[in-house]
Design an enzyme around this catalytic site. Structure first.
Site, PDB file in Angstrom:
ATOM      1  CE  LYS A   1      -2.239  -0.752   4.102  1.00 61.93           C
ATOM      2  NZ  LYS A   1      -1.718  -1.885   4.410  1.00 61.93           N
TER       3      LYS A   1
ATOM      4  NE  ARG B   1      -4.283  -1.736   9.797  1.00 60.53           N
ATOM      5  CZ  ARG B   1      -3.324  -1.012   9.305  1.00 60.53           C
ATOM      6  NH1 ARG B   1      -3.475  -0.057   9.123  1.00 60.53           N
ATOM      7  NH2 ARG B   1      -1.998  -1.549   9.256  1.00 60.53           N
TER       8      ARG B   1
ATOM      9  NE  ARG C   1       7.314  -3.155   6.193  1.00 62.73           N
ATOM     10  CZ  ARG C   1       5.979  -3.178   6.130  1.00 62.73           C
ATOM     11  NH1 ARG C   1       5.231  -2.383   5.329  1.00 62.73           N
ATOM     12  NH2 ARG C   1       5.298  -3.330   7.420  1.00 62.73           N
TER      13      ARG C   1
ATOM     14  NE  ARG D   1       6.428  -0.628  10.715  1.00 63.87           N
ATOM     15  CZ  ARG D   1       5.739  -0.694   9.935  1.00 63.87           C
ATOM     16  NH1 ARG D   1       5.596  -0.159   8.537  1.00 63.87           N
ATOM     17  NH2 ARG D   1       4.462  -1.298  10.017  1.00 63.87           N
TER      18      ARG D   1
ATOM     19  NE  ARG E   1       1.858  -5.179  11.232  1.00 63.43           N
ATOM     20  CZ  ARG E   1       2.987  -4.977  10.547  1.00 63.43           C
ATOM     21  NH1 ARG E   1       3.976  -5.243  10.943  1.00 63.43           N
ATOM     22  NH2 ARG E   1       2.933  -4.585   9.387  1.00 63.43           N
TER      23      ARG E   1
HETATM   24  P1  ADP Z   1       1.232  -2.234   7.914  1.00 67.60           P
HETATM   25  O1  ADP Z   1       0.345  -1.795   6.922  1.00 67.60           O
HETATM   26  O2  ADP Z   1       2.443  -2.869   7.550  1.00 67.60           O
HETATM   27  O3  ADP Z   1       0.347  -3.170   8.954  1.00 67.60           O
HETATM   28  P2  ADP Z   1       1.108   0.396   9.145  1.00 67.60           P
HETATM   29  O4  ADP Z   1       2.386   1.289   9.282  1.00 67.60           O
HETATM   30  O5  ADP Z   1      -0.077   0.617   8.161  1.00 67.60           O
HETATM   31  O6  ADP Z   1       1.686  -1.240   8.853  1.00 67.60           O
HETATM   32  O7  ADP Z   1       0.532   0.244  10.644  1.00 67.60           O
HETATM   33  C1  ADP Z   1       1.238  -0.126  11.814  1.00 67.60           C
HETATM   34  C2  ADP Z   1       0.279  -0.431  13.001  1.00 67.60           C
HETATM   35  O8  ADP Z   1      -0.347   1.016  13.494  1.00 67.60           O
HETATM   36  C3  ADP Z   1      -0.726  -1.314  13.021  1.00 67.60           C
HETATM   37  O9  ADP Z   1      -0.105  -2.719  13.028  1.00 67.60           O
HETATM   38  C4  ADP Z   1      -1.763  -0.780  13.870  1.00 67.60           C
HETATM   39  O10 ADP Z   1      -1.335  -1.338  15.374  1.00 67.60           O
HETATM   40  C5  ADP Z   1      -1.719   0.702  13.746  1.00 67.60           C
HETATM   41  N1  ADP Z   1      -2.673   1.123  12.850  1.00 67.60           N
HETATM   42  C6  ADP Z   1      -2.484   1.712  11.577  1.00 67.60           C
HETATM   43  N2  ADP Z   1      -3.253   2.151  11.093  1.00 67.60           N
HETATM   44  C7  ADP Z   1      -4.566   1.746  11.958  1.00 67.60           C
HETATM   45  C8  ADP Z   1      -5.939   1.922  11.864  1.00 67.60           C
HETATM   46  N3  ADP Z   1      -6.584   2.315  10.603  1.00 67.60           N
HETATM   47  N4  ADP Z   1      -6.605   1.230  12.880  1.00 67.60           N
HETATM   48  C9  ADP Z   1      -6.232   0.784  13.997  1.00 67.60           C
HETATM   49  N5  ADP Z   1      -4.752   0.523  14.137  1.00 67.60           N
HETATM   50  C10 ADP Z   1      -3.953   1.112  13.189  1.00 67.60           C
END
Ligand code: ADP
Ligand code: ZN
Length: 207
Positions: A13, A88, A122, A152, A163
């Protein structure tokens, strides 16, 4: 144009968002980046979400919805934006369509095995945010700014598995919801971001 990018962690994404920004000049709104920035600055939000994110759990809906509401009011969002990592959950998706209209939801489809492989390989640049994949070639420093790449904390194996499970437990309901709203367009995540972007671009040019 208001775009939602939806897909598993590691579906790419973020890379697609960056390519869209480059061509269409829309700001990328990544909830993950916003949250990590809060953690780095140790704001009130940062202190609350740090442990949640490191466990691979989702941040509470109300908190993330507030963050998005504030962000999309900013001047740079006048012509539209790309949401990366939001919504999400079904709750977040419903709320989003209450507060604004979305032109398209691009669903980046990828298998569980592939996302696991990608997340584990990554690395990110802590300084400029560029994302790298070290599965084919070992890369240690950022080719944009020279900083040493890091993994990370939530890209470590147990957290990644958690996740990914979380994502797949929510994704079906979200996909159904967006399909019903006639917003969903599916692209298959290809070998490279550039290859995937060809399909993404075709969709955007028709909007
Ligand atoms: P990835 O897409 O690789 O899971 P992100 O950088 O998008 O990683 O998100 C990292 C973390 O931030 C998620 O695992 C979650 O804990 C939190 N997070 C991000 N966006 C949301 C969301 N829309 N709702 C709830 N938690 C979120
Ligand atoms: Zn860099």
């Amino acid at each position: 144009m208001k775009i939602v990018l939806f897909g598993a962690p590691g579906s790419g994404k973020g890379s697609q968002a960056k390519l869209i920004t480059k061509e269409f000049g829309l700001p990328q709104i990544s909830t993950g980046d916003i949250l990590r920035d809060h953690i780095q600055r140790q704001t009130n939000i940062g202190k609350i979400v740090e442990a949640i994110i490191n466990r691979g759990e989702l941040v509470p809906d109300e908190m993330i919805i507030d963050i998005i509401c504030d962000r999309i009011k900013k001047e740079d969002c006048k012509k539209g934006y790309i949401l990366d990592g939001f919504p999400r959950t079904l709750e977040q998706a419903k709320k989003l369509l209450e507060i604004t209209n979305i032109d398209v939801v691009i669903y980046i489809d990828v298998s569980i095995i592939e996302v696991e492989r990608r997340a584990l390989s990554r690395r990110i640049c802590p300084s400029c945010g560029k994302i790298f994949n070290i599965s084919k070639k070992i890369i240690e420093d950022c080719d944009e700014c020279g900083a040493k790449l890091i993994q990370r904390d939530d890209d470590k194996i147990d957290v990644v598995r958690h996740r990914i499970e979380k994502y797949f437990s929510q994704s079906e309901a979200l996909i159904k919801f967006f399909k019903k709203k006639k917003l969903l367009k599916t692209v298959f995540s290809a070998e490279s971001p550039e290859e995937t972007y060809k399909s993404v671009r075709k969709i955007l040019l028709k909007i």
